[in-house]
Write an enzyme that holds these catalytic residues in place. Sequence first.
Site, PDB file in Angstrom:
ATOM      1  N   GLU A 172       0.803  -1.233   0.000  1.00 25.70           N
ATOM      2  CA  GLU A 172       0.000   0.000   0.000  1.00 25.70           C
ATOM      3  C   GLU A 172       0.827   1.270   0.000  1.00 25.70           C
ATOM      4  O   GLU A 172       0.485   2.236  -0.688  1.00 25.70           O
ATOM      5  CB  GLU A 172      -0.927   0.060   1.231  1.00 25.70           C
ATOM      6  N   ASP A 185      -1.752  -5.075   3.669  1.00 27.18           N
ATOM      7  CA  ASP A 185      -1.788  -5.356   5.107  1.00 27.18           C
ATOM      8  C   ASP A 185      -2.580  -6.615   5.446  1.00 27.18           C
ATOM      9  O   ASP A 185      -3.531  -6.978   4.737  1.00 27.18           O
ATOM     10  CB  ASP A 185      -2.385  -4.161   5.853  1.00 27.18           C
ATOM     11  N   ASP A 218      -5.161  -7.750   7.071  1.00 32.04           N
ATOM     12  CA  ASP A 218      -6.478  -7.630   7.686  1.00 32.04           C
ATOM     13  C   ASP A 218      -7.525  -7.558   6.581  1.00 32.04           C
ATOM     14  O   ASP A 218      -7.211  -7.722   5.403  1.00 32.04           O
ATOM     15  CB  ASP A 218      -6.546  -6.403   8.606  1.00 32.04           C
ATOM     16  N   GLU A 242      -9.217  -5.088   5.332  1.00 27.02           N
ATOM     17  CA  GLU A 242      -9.008  -3.995   4.377  1.00 27.02           C
ATOM     18  C   GLU A 242      -7.884  -4.349   3.411  1.00 27.02           C
ATOM     19  O   GLU A 242      -7.981  -4.106   2.205  1.00 27.02           O
ATOM     20  CB  GLU A 242      -8.680  -2.708   5.141  1.00 27.02           C
ATOM     21  N   TYR A 301       2.182  -5.491  13.227  1.00 22.56           N
ATOM     22  CA  TYR A 301       1.017  -4.810  12.675  1.00 22.56           C
ATOM     23  C   TYR A 301       0.136  -4.277  13.793  1.00 22.56           C
ATOM     24  O   TYR A 301      -0.173  -4.974  14.754  1.00 22.56           O
ATOM     25  CB  TYR A 301       0.223  -5.764  11.787  1.00 22.56           C
ATOM     26  N   ARG A 347      -3.014  -3.145  13.879  1.00 22.41           N
ATOM     27  CA  ARG A 347      -4.469  -3.321  13.890  1.00 22.41           C
ATOM     28  C   ARG A 347      -4.779  -4.771  14.221  1.00 22.41           C
ATOM     29  O   ARG A 347      -4.776  -5.633  13.352  1.00 22.41           O
ATOM     30  CB  ARG A 347      -5.078  -2.908  12.541  1.00 22.41           C
ATOM     31  N   HIS A 403      -3.299 -12.558  13.729  1.00 19.77           N
ATOM     32  CA  HIS A 403      -1.889 -12.260  13.956  1.00 19.77           C
ATOM     33  C   HIS A 403      -1.650 -11.878  15.402  1.00 19.77           C
ATOM     34  O   HIS A 403      -2.547 -11.983  16.237  1.00 19.77           O
ATOM     35  CB  HIS A 403      -1.382 -11.168  13.007  1.00 19.77           C
TER      36      HIS A 403
END
Length: 685
Positions: free
Chosen positions: A9, A82, A84, A86, A300, A302, A346
């Site tokens: 990203e 990433d 997740d 999203e 990470y 989130r 994770h």
Amino acid sequence: MAKNLVIVESPTKAKTLSKFLGRNYKVMASIGHLRDLPKSKFGVDIEDNFEPQYINVRGKAKIINEIKKEASKADNVFLASDPDREGEAIAWHLAYLLDLSLEDKNRVVFNEITKEAVLDAMKHPRKIDLNLVDAQQARRVLDRIVGYELSPILWKKVKSGLSAGRVQSVALKLIIDRENEIKAFIPEEYWSIIMEAKVDKQDFSAAYYGKYAKDKLVEVKISNEKEADTIIKSLEKEYEVIDKNVSKRKRNPYQPFTTSTLQQEAAKRLYFTTSKTMSVAQQLYEGINVGGGSVGLITYMRTDSTRLSSSIIGESLAYIKENFGAKYASPGRSYSKKKSNSQDAHEAVRVSSINRTPQSIEKYLTKDQFKLYRLIWERTLQSQMKASEYLSTRYDIKNADHIFRANGSIIVFDGFTKVWSINDQTIELPDMEIGDKFSHEKIEKNQHFTKPKARYTEASLVKELEKNGIGRPSTYSSIIRSLLSRNYVNFEQKSLLPTEVGFKVNDLLQEYFEEVINKKFTADLENKLDSIEEDEIEWKVLISQFYDKFKPNLDNALKANKDEFAIKDKAINEKCPLCGNQLLEKSGRNGKFIGCSNFPECKYTRSIVKSLGIKCPKDGGDIIEKVSKRGKVFYGCSNYPKCDWASWDKPTGEICEKCGDLMVHRKNRNTDAVLCNNPECETNK
């Protein structure tokens, strides 16, 4: 020519990965989503089973063409967004744009951006997880339906330019419910009596507790001064210890950070907003050059998980034994028990290496990066340390028929608190036994009043949202940011205070949409989004179930002719200096202001100045209340920009004797103190 294309990203992440992967790999950044729902129209076909109408994001044509060009030349394309929902959706949209098969194993995920983790992930690519993608699509479409269909009702019935959010509206209700509680609260008077004494040359105090009734100790509430005086008058000279309780207690270390606990602690300890915490954490995750090249400093950020890998546990235990001694090291804790509703894909938010101490890399970090990194490093390390131990002592002390109670606590082993500071205070008591007698040196009575619950801060709101299962930790920052940017709430002394606009919007939503915008329904919807991820429910079925409840409420709101929710501009006794029409007090994004009634033909406006009646210490100007772009109240000189004096804390009007700056009323989690506005002043040390 690179044989492999890796797409991430962000440019920072791309730069870090490029150094790990070498010349056979080209790493490119999509800079977020390349496909999304359109901004200019609804973009969801309700008649066609809620099919989303994705388009290429405006302004991204150049990036899309560059990625397509490189993909056409590469032997392999890897999608490393990433780890997740999203990120999975971004990978799915990239696969569509590049015409990649969903059967290809081209999805690469890693929880930390270190060379070892990235190279290992590149060896184990997988297919795009369509369940994760569908969970993201469901959330996106739900939010689009609420936002696009509710907002026009707010424009019509409250004020133009407003917008609604599915989860944001529930958060707003929490804030307003708390404010209404505070307004309705009636303080109750009560009194305390403190006895101060000295035994074996050691001062201590005990508080009045109550009386014995039928051989049972009963706590007595002192309601007024007369009752306090009656008790004090009845006290005799001699006190006797009638009960002693000594117990050894432990306090366990805290679990590693999740997204929400990181946001809460950063708010309480560092005074970071949730958005600032996530922004700085993103920088630490994506990679920073710390001397030997760019590397991700944390995992990470989130995540709902508290789980730690065996590698970081082993590394932490070795560090503890070497630097503090074996007695501080626990047997090793993975914190792997999955809590209800958690996304355990994770690990917890932790540092990528415990040996990379905050002090060793401080020179490579900004002040904010260093503060947050140190917080995460300390939380990671303390999670592998032994519990702290303390002796708790309680004396019940009799005088006539009254009982006073003294409580003390002494740390006997600091354990994890050697790294992670807590607020426990050592209160030493003299060593006494049952039957010991003494006299008091002082008796003091104090008046108190019960207080309502405190307004929500960002930290306490995040905690409440998580407790009720509303939204996900990764969304809390954007929820609070939306409430502030839309002027539904403002900051006041670090607390979230609802505005008139916020009250009106909430009133309308509770009148017509209470069935679908409440804690229980929203939390249940969140669980169903998790069920999509687990392949237990089809995402469009969930959207249909929601819409079946939402549509009747929408129709009722559209039919209603009530204008009770409208925010009406108030006329002031003044004419516009430009056109002569009536001036009005209006509400805008950053609070109230003065504007012309002949808008938009006449665009005259001016701010409403609230003077504190205090002079600026730099140039003698008036100190006035201002509002930042994020809706946060602060205080500054009226002569800005010529004078740059400013403070987030409200001035008291007193001048600091040490440096001449203003004293300010500063509230934090522990104190409500008057301090100097100058952070470098000796007064604050």
